[in-house]
Design an enzyme around this catalytic site. Structure first.
Site, PDB file in Angstrom:
ATOM      1  CG  ASP A  14      -1.653  -1.299   1.441  1.00 14.03           C
ATOM      2  OD1 ASP A  14      -1.170  -2.352   0.994  1.00 14.03           O
ATOM      3  OD2 ASP A  14      -2.718  -1.259   2.067  1.00 14.03           O
ATOM      4  CG  HIS A  16      -2.480   4.452   2.149  1.00 17.47           C
ATOM      5  ND1 HIS A  16      -3.827   4.470   1.856  1.00 17.47           N
ATOM      6  CD2 HIS A  16      -2.269   3.307   2.843  1.00 17.47           C
ATOM      7  CE1 HIS A  16      -4.407   3.393   2.353  1.00 17.47           C
ATOM      8  NE2 HIS A  16      -3.481   2.655   2.947  1.00 17.47           N
ATOM      9  CG  ASP A  50      -5.439   0.406   0.431  1.00 17.35           C
ATOM     10  OD1 ASP A  50      -6.507   0.284  -0.209  1.00 17.35           O
ATOM     11  OD2 ASP A  50      -5.356   0.200   1.654  1.00 17.35           O
ATOM     12  CG  ASN A  85      -9.368  -1.111   2.271  1.00 20.11           C
ATOM     13  OD1 ASN A  85      -8.197  -1.335   1.934  1.00 20.11           O
ATOM     14  ND2 ASN A  85      -9.660  -0.448   3.367  1.00 20.11           N
ATOM     15  CG  HIS A  86      -8.136   3.151   1.683  1.00 18.15           C
ATOM     16  ND1 HIS A  86      -8.547   4.204   2.458  1.00 18.15           N
ATOM     17  CD2 HIS A  86      -7.685   2.190   2.540  1.00 18.15           C
ATOM     18  CE1 HIS A  86      -8.336   3.927   3.740  1.00 18.15           C
ATOM     19  NE2 HIS A  86      -7.815   2.701   3.813  1.00 18.15           N
ATOM     20  CG  HIS A 187      -6.007  -4.495  -0.637  1.00 15.94           C
ATOM     21  ND1 HIS A 187      -4.835  -3.784  -0.711  1.00 15.94           N
ATOM     22  CD2 HIS A 187      -6.711  -3.967   0.403  1.00 15.94           C
ATOM     23  CE1 HIS A 187      -4.819  -2.862   0.237  1.00 15.94           C
ATOM     24  NE2 HIS A 187      -5.941  -2.958   0.931  1.00 15.94           N
TER      25      HIS A 187
END
Length: 338
Positions: A14, A16, A50, A85-86, A187
């Site tokens: 991830d 981000h 993510d 999920n994001h 993920h």
């Protein structure tokens, strides 16, 4: 869904919204140079989701990934971009973790999509060029209003809602799951319920289940269908954390092995989603590899990636050198560099 390679596989966790951290880990893995050009040859790069939230530079990450996805095949390589999920939260206008800088970037993106020929639009963005022009459909605006969003959130919602221009571009380029050689990349994780046939339906293979997972998500993101039930809730493949605890329960490892047995030719799974304080590591006797090291500025975790060599040997890429995968069993600290 399935891909074969005789080259290296690099798995990155991830990121981000932190494009600088993403660049650092890609350079450590020797897949890009200082100009962000693909130099990985026949390497397969998998980013496990993510890209969004908690950082300002989400679109720069997508731009880089889309560019590398176009460049890598020229040298025999490939780039696989997974949905986390994001990303799915943002498709549904769940903006709890969006930064102010990310909102501003989407204001600019919306203007680029509205005026693609404007020389002052900062064009050249692969994310923008991949996205079809924005629609002014009244139904879109009614949907935006129904969400009760603040004005600064609306540009983001327009381009990311199902059927929105960036959502469609992402659907074309990204997947929920891929299988490369004998590894399943996802993920969060695959549970038995994700590969089982629906009630009253005939039995299906694990491959068929993962293919339907990808295709149903694709249709939803393009605005052609409702969100698939398999992607709803905290037990969905992008949310589950059963295999990512420091020491998964014995029953979780047993379940993991049963799932892998349902997906022919696979022997382990590679996941992100849950930051690993000790860096990239494995559990369940090597049946699960966890690659979310929290490399973004939101978490300040170690800059690491997993490298799977052509013979299946695994090692962890770190700023100090390579660590044998055998030294990264959950709970073990690295004791030597290669």
């Amino acid at each position: 869904l399935r891909f074969q390679t005789k080259g290296r596989i690099i798995a990155v966790g991830d990121v981000h919204g932190d494009v600088d951290a993403f660049r650092r880990v890609l350079r450590l893995g020797k897949v890009i140079n200082e100009k962000d050009e693909w130099v990985g040859g026949d390497c397969v790069l998998v980013q496990v989701g993510d890209q969004f939230d908690r950082g300002d530079h989400e679109l720069e990450i997508l731009d880089l990934l889309f560019k590398l996805q176009d460049e890598a095949p020229r040298d025999g390589g490939s780039v696989h971009i997974l949905l986390g999920n994001h990303e799915l939260m943002n498709i549904e206008a769940d903006f709890r973790y969006v930064t102010d800088g990310a909102y501003r970037a989407f204001d600019v993106l919306e203007q680029v999509l509205l005026n693609p020929s404007d020389p002052a639009d900062g064009g050249g963005s692969p994310a923008a060029s991949s996205a079809p022009a924005k629609s002014n459909d009244r139904a879109v605006e009614q949907r935006i209003w129904s969400l009760g969003l603040d004005p600064h959130q609306r540009a983001r919602a327009r381009v990311l809602m199902p059927g929105g221009p960036l959502a469609r571009a992402m659907a074309d380029r990204m997947r929920v799951a891929v299988v490369v050689n004998d590894a399943v990349f996802i993920h969060g994780g695959i549970l038995p319920a994700h590969v089982a046939a629906p009630p009253k339906a005939p039995p299906r293979s694990g491959d068929a289940a993962l293919r339907e997972l990808n295709e149903s998500c694709y249709r939803w993101m393009r605005g052609e269908a409702e969100k698939p039930a398999v992607l709803m809730g905290g037990r969905s493949p992008v949310w589950v954390r059963d295999y990512s605890r420091t020491h998964p329960a014995p029953d979780s490892c047993k379940v993991l092995r049963a799932v892998l047995a349902e997906i022919p030719g696979t022997s382990y799974m590679v996941v992100g989603h849950t930051p690993q304080a000790e860096g990239v590591n494995s559990a369940c006797d090597g049946c699960i590899w966890r690659v979310d090291t929290g490399i973004s500025a939101a978490y300040h975790g170690p800059c690491e990636a997993l490298e799977i060599q052509a013979d299946g040997t695994k090692r962890v890429i770190t700023p100090e050198g390579y660590v044998s995968g055998g030294l990264r069993e959950a709970g073990m600290r690295p004791v030597d560099y290669m």
